[in-house]
Design a protein around this motif. Sequence first.
Motif, PDB file in Angstrom:
ATOM      1  N   ARG A 101      45.511   5.326 -21.351  1.00 39.45           N
ATOM      2  CA  ARG A 101      45.602   4.093 -20.575  1.00 39.45           C
ATOM      3  C   ARG A 101      44.597   4.032 -19.427  1.00 39.45           C
ATOM      4  NH1 ARG A 101      47.542   0.385 -23.389  1.00 39.45           N
ATOM      5  NH2 ARG A 101      48.009  -0.795 -21.531  1.00 39.45           N
ATOM      6  N   ASP A 102      44.103   5.166 -18.963  1.00 39.09           N
ATOM      7  CA  ASP A 102      43.252   5.187 -17.772  1.00 39.09           C
ATOM      8  C   ASP A 102      41.761   5.078 -18.102  1.00 39.09           C
ATOM      9  OD1 ASP A 102      43.266   7.691 -18.943  1.00 39.09           O
ATOM     10  OD2 ASP A 102      43.066   8.759 -17.050  1.00 39.09           O
ATOM     11  N   ILE A 103      41.426   4.084 -18.898  1.00 37.73           N
ATOM     12  CA  ILE A 103      40.046   3.846 -19.294  1.00 37.73           C
ATOM     13  C   ILE A 103      39.412   2.860 -18.310  1.00 37.73           C
ATOM     14  CG2 ILE A 103      38.547   2.937 -21.127  1.00 37.73           C
ATOM     15  CD1 ILE A 103      40.040   5.528 -21.896  1.00 37.73           C
ATOM     16  N   VAL A 104      38.194   3.168 -17.881  1.00 42.75           N
ATOM     17  CA  VAL A 104      37.453   2.264 -17.011  1.00 42.75           C
ATOM     18  C   VAL A 104      36.182   1.838 -17.740  1.00 42.75           C
ATOM     19  CG1 VAL A 104      36.230   2.030 -14.812  1.00 42.75           C
ATOM     20  CG2 VAL A 104      38.312   3.407 -14.930  1.00 42.75           C
ATOM     21  N   LEU A 105      35.988   0.539 -17.852  1.00 41.28           N
ATOM     22  CA  LEU A 105      34.775   0.016 -18.464  1.00 41.28           C
ATOM     23  C   LEU A 105      33.701  -0.074 -17.384  1.00 41.28           C
ATOM     24  CD1 LEU A 105      36.372  -2.921 -20.484  1.00 41.28           C
ATOM     25  CD2 LEU A 105      35.961  -0.572 -21.227  1.00 41.28           C
ATOM     26  N   VAL A 106      32.472   0.323 -17.718  1.00 38.34           N
ATOM     27  CA  VAL A 106      31.377   0.292 -16.758  1.00 38.34           C
ATOM     28  C   VAL A 106      30.229  -0.509 -17.372  1.00 38.34           C
ATOM     29  CG1 VAL A 106      29.758   1.675 -15.409  1.00 38.34           C
ATOM     30  CG2 VAL A 106      32.058   2.558 -15.882  1.00 38.34           C
ATOM     31  N   CYS A 107      29.814  -1.548 -16.659  1.00 41.50           N
ATOM     32  CA  CYS A 107      28.750  -2.418 -17.172  1.00 41.50           C
ATOM     33  C   CYS A 107      27.701  -2.626 -16.091  1.00 41.50           C
ATOM     34  CB  CYS A 107      29.342  -3.766 -17.582  1.00 41.50           C
ATOM     35  SG  CYS A 107      28.147  -4.850 -18.396  1.00 41.50           S
ATOM     36  N   VAL A 108      26.433  -2.557 -16.502  1.00 44.58           N
ATOM     37  CA  VAL A 108      25.306  -2.770 -15.598  1.00 44.58           C
ATOM     38  C   VAL A 108      24.465  -3.903 -16.159  1.00 44.58           C
ATOM     39  CG1 VAL A 108      23.242  -1.729 -14.588  1.00 44.58           C
ATOM     40  CG2 VAL A 108      25.276  -0.319 -14.986  1.00 44.58           C
ATOM     41  N   GLY A 109      24.098  -4.833 -15.289  1.00 45.05           N
ATOM     42  CA  GLY A 109      23.259  -5.943 -15.736  1.00 45.05           C
ATOM     43  C   GLY A 109      22.812  -6.788 -14.571  1.00 45.05           C
ATOM     44  N   THR A 110      22.014  -7.787 -14.873  1.00 45.52           N
ATOM     45  CA  THR A 110      21.572  -8.722 -13.844  1.00 45.52           C
ATOM     46  C   THR A 110      22.610  -9.827 -13.693  1.00 45.52           C
ATOM     47  OG1 THR A 110      20.299  -9.937 -15.484  1.00 45.52           O
ATOM     48  CG2 THR A 110      19.119  -8.263 -14.220  1.00 45.52           C
ATOM     49  N   GLU A 111      22.540 -10.526 -12.569  1.00 44.25           N
ATOM     50  CA  GLU A 111      23.486 -11.615 -12.292  1.00 44.25           C
ATOM     51  C   GLU A 111      23.542 -12.588 -13.468  1.00 44.25           C
ATOM     52  OE1 GLU A 111      26.402 -13.238 -10.230  1.00 44.25           O
ATOM     53  OE2 GLU A 111      25.151 -11.792  -9.174  1.00 44.25           O
ATOM     54  N   ASN A 112      24.744 -12.915 -13.927  1.00 43.72           N
ATOM     55  CA  ASN A 112      24.996 -13.849 -15.036  1.00 43.72           C
ATOM     56  C   ASN A 112      24.407 -13.407 -16.373  1.00 43.72           C
ATOM     57  OD1 ASN A 112      26.396 -15.696 -13.330  1.00 43.72           O
ATOM     58  ND2 ASN A 112      24.423 -16.427 -12.592  1.00 43.72           N
ATOM     59  N   SER A 113      24.122 -12.106 -16.535  1.00 46.40           N
ATOM     60  CA  SER A 113      23.592 -11.628 -17.813  1.00 46.40           C
ATOM     61  C   SER A 113      24.681 -11.690 -18.880  1.00 46.40           C
ATOM     62  CB  SER A 113      23.066 -10.197 -17.690  1.00 46.40           C
ATOM     63  OG  SER A 113      24.129  -9.304 -17.430  1.00 46.40           O
ATOM     64  N   LEU A 114      24.256 -11.744 -20.118  1.00 48.39           N
ATOM     65  CA  LEU A 114      25.195 -11.820 -21.236  1.00 48.39           C
ATOM     66  C   LEU A 114      26.113 -10.603 -21.266  1.00 48.39           C
ATOM     67  CD1 LEU A 114      26.172 -13.320 -23.737  1.00 48.39           C
ATOM     68  CD2 LEU A 114      24.368 -12.210 -25.041  1.00 48.39           C
ATOM     69  N   ASP A 115      25.559  -9.412 -21.013  1.00 49.15           N
ATOM     70  CA  ASP A 115      26.377  -8.196 -21.005  1.00 49.15           C
ATOM     71  C   ASP A 115      27.507  -8.295 -19.980  1.00 49.15           C
ATOM     72  OD1 ASP A 115      24.747  -7.133 -22.927  1.00 49.15           O
ATOM     73  OD2 ASP A 115      23.982  -5.498 -21.713  1.00 49.15           O
ATOM     74  N   LEU A 116      27.177  -8.692 -18.760  1.00 49.93           N
ATOM     75  CA  LEU A 116      28.199  -8.789 -17.717  1.00 49.93           C
ATOM     76  C   LEU A 116      29.233  -9.867 -18.038  1.00 49.93           C
ATOM     77  CD1 LEU A 116      26.160  -8.316 -14.424  1.00 49.93           C
ATOM     78  CD2 LEU A 116      27.859  -6.770 -15.375  1.00 49.93           C
ATOM     79  N   THR A 117      28.768 -10.995 -18.543  1.00 45.78           N
ATOM     80  CA  THR A 117      29.678 -12.091 -18.889  1.00 45.78           C
ATOM     81  C   THR A 117      30.659 -11.667 -19.972  1.00 45.78           C
ATOM     82  OG1 THR A 117      27.959 -13.696 -18.320  1.00 45.78           O
ATOM     83  CG2 THR A 117      29.782 -14.494 -19.668  1.00 45.78           C
TER      84      THR A 117
END
Length: 135
Positions: free
Chosen positions: A78-94
Amino acid sequence: MVWISNHPSKGKPLRIKGVAAQERSMPAPAKRVSYTKLQRALEEAIRKCLFSNETVGVSFSGGVDSGTIAFWARKMRRDIVLVCVGTENSLDLTRAEKYAKKCEMKLVKKILTKKDIENNYALAQKVLQTTDTLQ
């Protein structure tokens, strides 16, 4: 924190037991691995990365590969943390934000600015040992 990633340079690479190296590198139509065999192998590879009592971070883009890893890791812990890096409003972050919200998972984001990218450009070239930015 223990990292799980589908990319070998981003954490512990997933070694899919029972799927030969040549099968992993063949074009999709040539592969003859059953869905069940692949699912079991993927589950086992992820399970091996979850041995630690530390929080587990999944390098996450919101795409199919990282989404599959996050899904199976979450089923096991249960203790999973998702980590995402991207530019503002990038598809990855969205996509990462939508997935994390829908699945009620913690998401840690790093939004890169133009200055961040410019400041780290030379370092990236050195690490990648190339000046070819399209490589």
